[in-house]
Design a protein around this motif. Structure first.
Motif, PDB file in Angstrom:
ATOM      1  N   ALA A   1      49.949  42.974 -51.870  1.00  0.00           N
ATOM      2  CA  ALA A   1      51.283  43.407 -51.424  1.00  0.00           C
ATOM      3  C   ALA A   1      51.236  43.868 -49.975  1.00  0.00           C
ATOM      4  O   ALA A   1      52.109  43.516 -49.177  1.00  0.00           O
ATOM      5  N   ARG A   2      50.228  44.632 -49.631  1.00  0.00           N
ATOM      6  CA  ARG A   2      50.115  45.122 -48.252  1.00  0.00           C
ATOM      7  C   ARG A   2      49.878  43.968 -47.280  1.00  0.00           C
ATOM      8  O   ARG A   2      50.486  43.902 -46.198  1.00  0.00           O
ATOM      9  N   LEU A   3      49.026  43.043 -47.639  1.00  0.00           N
ATOM     10  CA  LEU A   3      48.756  41.904 -46.767  1.00  0.00           C
ATOM     11  C   LEU A   3      50.001  41.039 -46.593  1.00  0.00           C
ATOM     12  O   LEU A   3      50.319  40.607 -45.477  1.00  0.00           O
ATOM     13  N   LEU A   4      50.723  40.793 -47.683  1.00  0.00           N
ATOM     14  CA  LEU A   4      51.961  40.010 -47.587  1.00  0.00           C
ATOM     15  C   LEU A   4      53.011  40.746 -46.767  1.00  0.00           C
ATOM     16  O   LEU A   4      53.747  40.130 -45.992  1.00  0.00           O
ATOM     17  N   ALA A   5      53.098  42.060 -46.925  1.00  0.00           N
ATOM     18  CA  ALA A   5      54.058  42.841 -46.134  1.00  0.00           C
ATOM     19  C   ALA A   5      53.790  42.659 -44.640  1.00  0.00           C
ATOM     20  O   ALA A   5      54.723  42.507 -43.849  1.00  0.00           O
ATOM     21  N   ASP A   6      52.528  42.657 -44.257  1.00  0.00           N
ATOM     22  CA  ASP A   6      52.183  42.438 -42.847  1.00  0.00           C
ATOM     23  C   ASP A   6      52.600  41.044 -42.390  1.00  0.00           C
ATOM     24  O   ASP A   6      53.197  40.884 -41.329  1.00  0.00           O
ATOM     25  N   HIS A   7      52.299  40.040 -43.176  1.00  0.00           N
ATOM     26  CA  HIS A   7      52.649  38.655 -42.820  1.00  0.00           C
ATOM     27  C   HIS A   7      54.152  38.434 -42.752  1.00  0.00           C
ATOM     28  O   HIS A   7      54.633  37.675 -41.907  1.00  0.00           O
ATOM     29  N   LEU A   8      54.879  39.076 -43.677  1.00  0.00           N
ATOM     30  CA  LEU A   8      56.323  38.863 -43.775  1.00  0.00           C
ATOM     31  C   LEU A   8      57.135  39.894 -42.995  1.00  0.00           C
ATOM     32  O   LEU A   8      58.363  39.833 -42.989  1.00  0.00           O
ATOM     33  N   GLU A   9      56.438  40.833 -42.370  1.00  0.00           N
ATOM     34  CA  GLU A   9      57.068  41.915 -41.598  1.00  0.00           C
ATOM     35  C   GLU A   9      58.056  42.719 -42.448  1.00  0.00           C
ATOM     36  O   GLU A   9      59.158  43.043 -42.026  1.00  0.00           O
ATOM     37  N   ILE A  10      57.627  43.025 -43.667  1.00  0.00           N
ATOM     38  CA  ILE A  10      58.399  43.872 -44.573  1.00  0.00           C
ATOM     39  C   ILE A  10      57.824  45.277 -44.493  1.00  0.00           C
ATOM     40  O   ILE A  10      56.621  45.477 -44.687  1.00  0.00           O
ATOM     41  N   LYS A  11      58.671  46.237 -44.195  1.00  0.00           N
ATOM     42  CA  LYS A  11      58.213  47.605 -43.943  1.00  0.00           C
ATOM     43  C   LYS A  11      58.054  48.456 -45.207  1.00  0.00           C
ATOM     44  O   LYS A  11      57.262  49.381 -45.231  1.00  0.00           O
ATOM     45  N   LYS A  12      58.826  48.179 -46.254  1.00  0.00           N
ATOM     46  CA  LYS A  12      58.818  49.033 -47.445  1.00  0.00           C
ATOM     47  C   LYS A  12      58.046  48.373 -48.579  1.00  0.00           C
ATOM     48  O   LYS A  12      58.292  47.227 -48.933  1.00  0.00           O
ATOM     49  N   ILE A  13      57.113  49.151 -49.150  1.00  0.00           N
ATOM     50  CA  ILE A  13      56.374  48.725 -50.330  1.00  0.00           C
ATOM     51  C   ILE A  13      56.573  49.800 -51.392  1.00  0.00           C
ATOM     52  O   ILE A  13      56.264  50.965 -51.168  1.00  0.00           O
ATOM     53  N   TYR A  14      57.107  49.396 -52.543  1.00  0.00           N
ATOM     54  CA  TYR A  14      57.314  50.315 -53.656  1.00  0.00           C
ATOM     55  C   TYR A  14      56.260  50.055 -54.715  1.00  0.00           C
ATOM     56  O   TYR A  14      55.980  48.903 -55.053  1.00  0.00           O
ATOM     57  N   VAL A  15      55.691  51.132 -55.261  1.00  0.00           N
ATOM     58  CA  VAL A  15      54.617  51.020 -56.241  1.00  0.00           C
ATOM     59  C   VAL A  15      55.039  51.694 -57.553  1.00  0.00           C
ATOM     60  O   VAL A  15      55.527  52.827 -57.536  1.00  0.00           O
ATOM     61  N   ASP A  16      54.856  50.973 -58.660  1.00  0.00           N
ATOM     62  CA  ASP A  16      55.113  51.513 -60.003  1.00  0.00           C
ATOM     63  C   ASP A  16      56.521  52.081 -60.159  1.00  0.00           C
ATOM     64  O   ASP A  16      56.713  53.156 -60.726  1.00  0.00           O
ATOM     65  N   LYS A  17      57.518  51.365 -59.696  1.00  0.00           N
ATOM     66  CA  LYS A  17      58.904  51.826 -59.784  1.00  0.00           C
ATOM     67  C   LYS A  17      59.464  51.615 -61.193  1.00  0.00           C
ATOM     68  O   LYS A  17      59.103  50.668 -61.873  1.00  0.00           O
ATOM     69  N   LYS A  18      60.384  52.498 -61.581  1.00  0.00           N
ATOM     70  CA  LYS A  18      61.053  52.368 -62.885  1.00  0.00           C
ATOM     71  C   LYS A  18      62.164  51.325 -62.831  1.00  0.00           C
ATOM     72  O   LYS A  18      62.511  50.726 -63.832  1.00  0.00           O
ATOM     73  N   LYS A  19      62.747  51.117 -61.649  1.00  0.00           N
ATOM     74  CA  LYS A  19      63.779  50.091 -61.437  1.00  0.00           C
ATOM     75  C   LYS A  19      63.353  49.244 -60.246  1.00  0.00           C
ATOM     76  O   LYS A  19      62.867  49.759 -59.243  1.00  0.00           O
ATOM     77  N   ILE A  20      63.589  47.925 -60.351  1.00  0.00           N
ATOM     78  CA  ILE A  20      63.198  47.000 -59.290  1.00  0.00           C
ATOM     79  C   ILE A  20      64.417  46.207 -58.847  1.00  0.00           C
ATOM     80  O   ILE A  20      65.093  45.589 -59.662  1.00  0.00           O
ATOM     81  N   SER A  21      64.684  46.221 -57.551  1.00  0.00           N
ATOM     82  CA  SER A  21      65.810  45.484 -56.984  1.00  0.00           C
ATOM     83  C   SER A  21      65.478  44.002 -56.876  1.00  0.00           C
ATOM     84  O   SER A  21      64.348  43.628 -56.557  1.00  0.00           O
ATOM     85  N   HIS A  22      66.488  43.156 -57.090  1.00  0.00           N
ATOM     86  CA  HIS A  22      66.272  41.715 -56.926  1.00  0.00           C
ATOM     87  C   HIS A  22      66.070  41.345 -55.456  1.00  0.00           C
ATOM     88  O   HIS A  22      65.642  40.245 -55.154  1.00  0.00           O
ATOM     89  N   ASN A  23      66.346  42.265 -54.539  1.00  0.00           N
ATOM     90  CA  ASN A  23      66.082  42.039 -53.111  1.00  0.00           C
ATOM     91  C   ASN A  23      64.648  42.371 -52.732  1.00  0.00           C
ATOM     92  O   ASN A  23      64.275  42.280 -51.571  1.00  0.00           O
ATOM     93  N   SER A  24      63.863  42.773 -53.715  1.00  0.00           N
ATOM     94  CA  SER A  24      62.464  43.113 -53.489  1.00  0.00           C
ATOM     95  C   SER A  24      61.591  41.980 -54.007  1.00  0.00           C
ATOM     96  O   SER A  24      61.813  41.460 -55.099  1.00  0.00           O
ATOM     97  N   LEU A  25      60.609  41.588 -53.229  1.00  0.00           N
ATOM     98  CA  LEU A  25      59.631  40.579 -53.631  1.00  0.00           C
ATOM     99  C   LEU A  25      58.613  41.264 -54.543  1.00  0.00           C
ATOM    100  O   LEU A  25      58.021  42.270 -54.164  1.00  0.00           O
ATOM    101  N   PHE A  26      58.416  40.747 -55.763  1.00  0.00           N
ATOM    102  CA  PHE A  26      57.443  41.351 -56.667  1.00  0.00           C
ATOM    103  C   PHE A  26      56.104  40.656 -56.498  1.00  0.00           C
ATOM    104  O   PHE A  26      56.006  39.433 -56.616  1.00  0.00           O
TER     105      PHE A  26
END
Length: 129
Positions: A45-70
């Protein structure tokens, strides 16, 4: 079940992340965040966030947005994804990715690299076996 083991070194992991990120960038959408699980998905997830320039990483969330890459590291039994499905606000719009998937498994994955037959992957992040 006859299971063999295969080790991936850091260069191979980075190569898989690069290939996967290029496929994700071709999608006709952007992601506001990455969601992952603490057991296995953090490093990819961290490596992909760097490649995709995504700033927010959520871990072990109870709800997951469809706008978030799992993101997860490996699709093996399917239990992780089965447990995550109920947490997603709109399952038809979510994108699941993993670095590896066991061949022969029916997956919910949009992208994975590559499928391995009956192989347990040992990720050797620090070169320690």
């Amino acid at each position: 079940m006859n299971t063999t083991q295969e080790e991936l070194d850091w260069d191979e992991i980075e190569l898989l992340v690069t290939i996967l990120s290029k496929k994700i960038l071709k999608l006709p959408r952007n992601f506001s965040s990455i969601t992952t699980l603490s057991r296995g998905g953090l490093v990819p997830a961290r490596l992909l966030a760097d490649h995709l320039e995504i700033k927010k990483i959520y871990v072990d969330k109870k709800k997951i947005s469809h706008n978030s890459l799992f993101v997860d590291d490996i699709f093996d039994t399917g239990n992780t994804f089965a447990n995550v499905i109920s947490k997603i606000d709109c399952t038809s719009k979510v994108i699941f990715v993993t670095l590896l998937a066991r061949r022969g498994k029916n997956t919910l994955l949009n992208f994975c690299m590559p499928k391995k037959p009956r192989v347990m992957i040992m990720l050797s992040f620090l070169g320690i076996n």
